[in-house]
Design a protein around this motif. Sequence first.
Motif, mmCIF file in Angstrom:
data_model
loop_
_atom_site.group_PDB
_atom_site.id
_atom_site.type_symbol
_atom_site.label_atom_id
_atom_site.label_comp_id
_atom_site.label_asym_id
_atom_site.label_seq_id
_atom_site.Cartn_x
_atom_site.Cartn_y
_atom_site.Cartn_z
ATOM 1 N N GLU A 46 -6.054 -6.053 -9.618
ATOM 2 C CA GLU A 46 -6.885 -4.875 -9.918
ATOM 3 C C GLU A 46 -8.223 -5.263 -10.522
ATOM 4 O OE1 GLU A 46 -6.540 -0.542 -12.202
ATOM 5 O OE2 GLU A 46 -4.841 -1.958 -12.202
ATOM 6 N N LEU A 99 -4.276 -0.258 -5.583
ATOM 7 C CA LEU A 99 -5.486 -0.215 -4.760
ATOM 8 C C LEU A 99 -5.913 1.189 -4.328
ATOM 9 C CD1 LEU A 99 -7.739 -1.783 -3.487
ATOM 10 C CD2 LEU A 99 -6.316 -2.131 -1.464
ATOM 11 N N CYS A 133 -11.899 -4.166 0.577
ATOM 12 C CA CYS A 133 -10.970 -4.195 -0.551
ATOM 13 C C CYS A 133 -9.543 -4.463 -0.086
ATOM 14 C CB CYS A 133 -11.036 -2.884 -1.324
ATOM 15 S SG CYS A 133 -12.553 -2.674 -2.279
ATOM 16 N N ILE A 134 -9.147 -3.856 1.025
ATOM 17 C CA ILE A 134 -7.801 -4.099 1.555
ATOM 18 C C ILE A 134 -7.645 -5.562 1.945
ATOM 19 C CG2 ILE A 134 -6.239 -3.596 3.478
ATOM 20 C CD1 ILE A 134 -7.278 -0.728 3.446
ATOM 21 N N HIS A 160 1.352 0.774 -6.519
ATOM 22 C CA HIS A 160 0.324 -0.221 -6.236
ATOM 23 C C HIS A 160 -1.043 0.330 -6.642
ATOM 24 C CE1 HIS A 160 -2.229 -3.009 -3.845
ATOM 25 N NE2 HIS A 160 -1.268 -3.856 -4.149
ATOM 26 N N LEU A 196 0.820 -1.207 0.000
ATOM 27 C CA LEU A 196 0.000 0.000 0.000
ATOM 28 C C LEU A 196 0.859 1.264 0.000
ATOM 29 C CD1 LEU A 196 -2.850 -0.952 2.514
ATOM 30 C CD2 LEU A 196 -3.023 -0.750 0.030
ATOM 31 N N ALA A 253 -7.435 -7.729 -1.225
ATOM 32 C CA ALA A 253 -6.188 -7.606 -1.993
ATOM 33 C C ALA A 253 -4.977 -8.099 -1.224
ATOM 34 C CB ALA A 253 -5.978 -6.144 -2.401
ATOM 35 N N VAL A 297 -10.508 -6.646 -7.803
ATOM 36 C CA VAL A 297 -11.027 -5.614 -6.898
ATOM 37 C C VAL A 297 -12.125 -4.812 -7.593
ATOM 38 C CG1 VAL A 297 -10.459 -3.490 -5.659
ATOM 39 C CG2 VAL A 297 -8.925 -5.453 -5.525
#
Length: 231
Positions: free
Chosen positions: A219, A170, A206-207, A168, A163, A210, A222
């Motif tokens: 990606e 996300l 989502c975190i 990245h 992150l 992923a 997500v």
Amino acid sequence: MSTVLPGKQILAKHVNLKLGPGLLQSSSANATDSSIITTRTGVLIHSTNKSKWWVEGNSRRYVPAAQESVIGMVIQKLGEGFRVDIGAAHYASLDGLAFEGASKRNKPNLKVGCLVYARVSLAHKDMEPELECFEAQTRKSEGFGEVKGGFLVRCSLKMCRELLDPNHFLLPLLGGRFPLEVAVGMNGRVWVNAKEPKLVIVISRCIEAADPDGSGLNETGVKTLLGELDV
């Protein structure tokens, strides 16, 4: 990148060499210079210019390293400071003066259960870690301090490092859909906030999805999840 075991000597040289978790620089009385050895099993990784080196493992136990950002929970007030849980083997100490503009007459009044975004100022295997809530050079908060509201997401240490990588996908993906606030700690904790509780839940989901230690969605995956969550 290569897999290493504890005790392996690493040939890392750079003018501004910085060692991260899993590496230890030691010197010997019979040696002309110091040597760098690994302290845990994992994948040896370095930055593009080879100035930063660390060992990436799948452990969820955080080992404090100086200058790393962490998210901790205040568990006790001790005299002029606080004891903070950062998910390591030992609690960390946070001085009441380790905040921007703090003085003996003007100190933050943190309560038990408060979350703080802090920087590890001292990390040694035989000593209790110490925290600060300002940048070492400017002594400005720069985002450090108590974080209010929001939600604390627990994830793998590897996910936190990903992150923090500007490449990245996300966080840019989520930030392109709605405003959000995120504070990433290197200790497997991510604080998230948004205008609506529903969006906070979406960010958290989502975190977790992923996370390489979870579903490990890319990606495309997500984006599919966001469609299912109607965001």
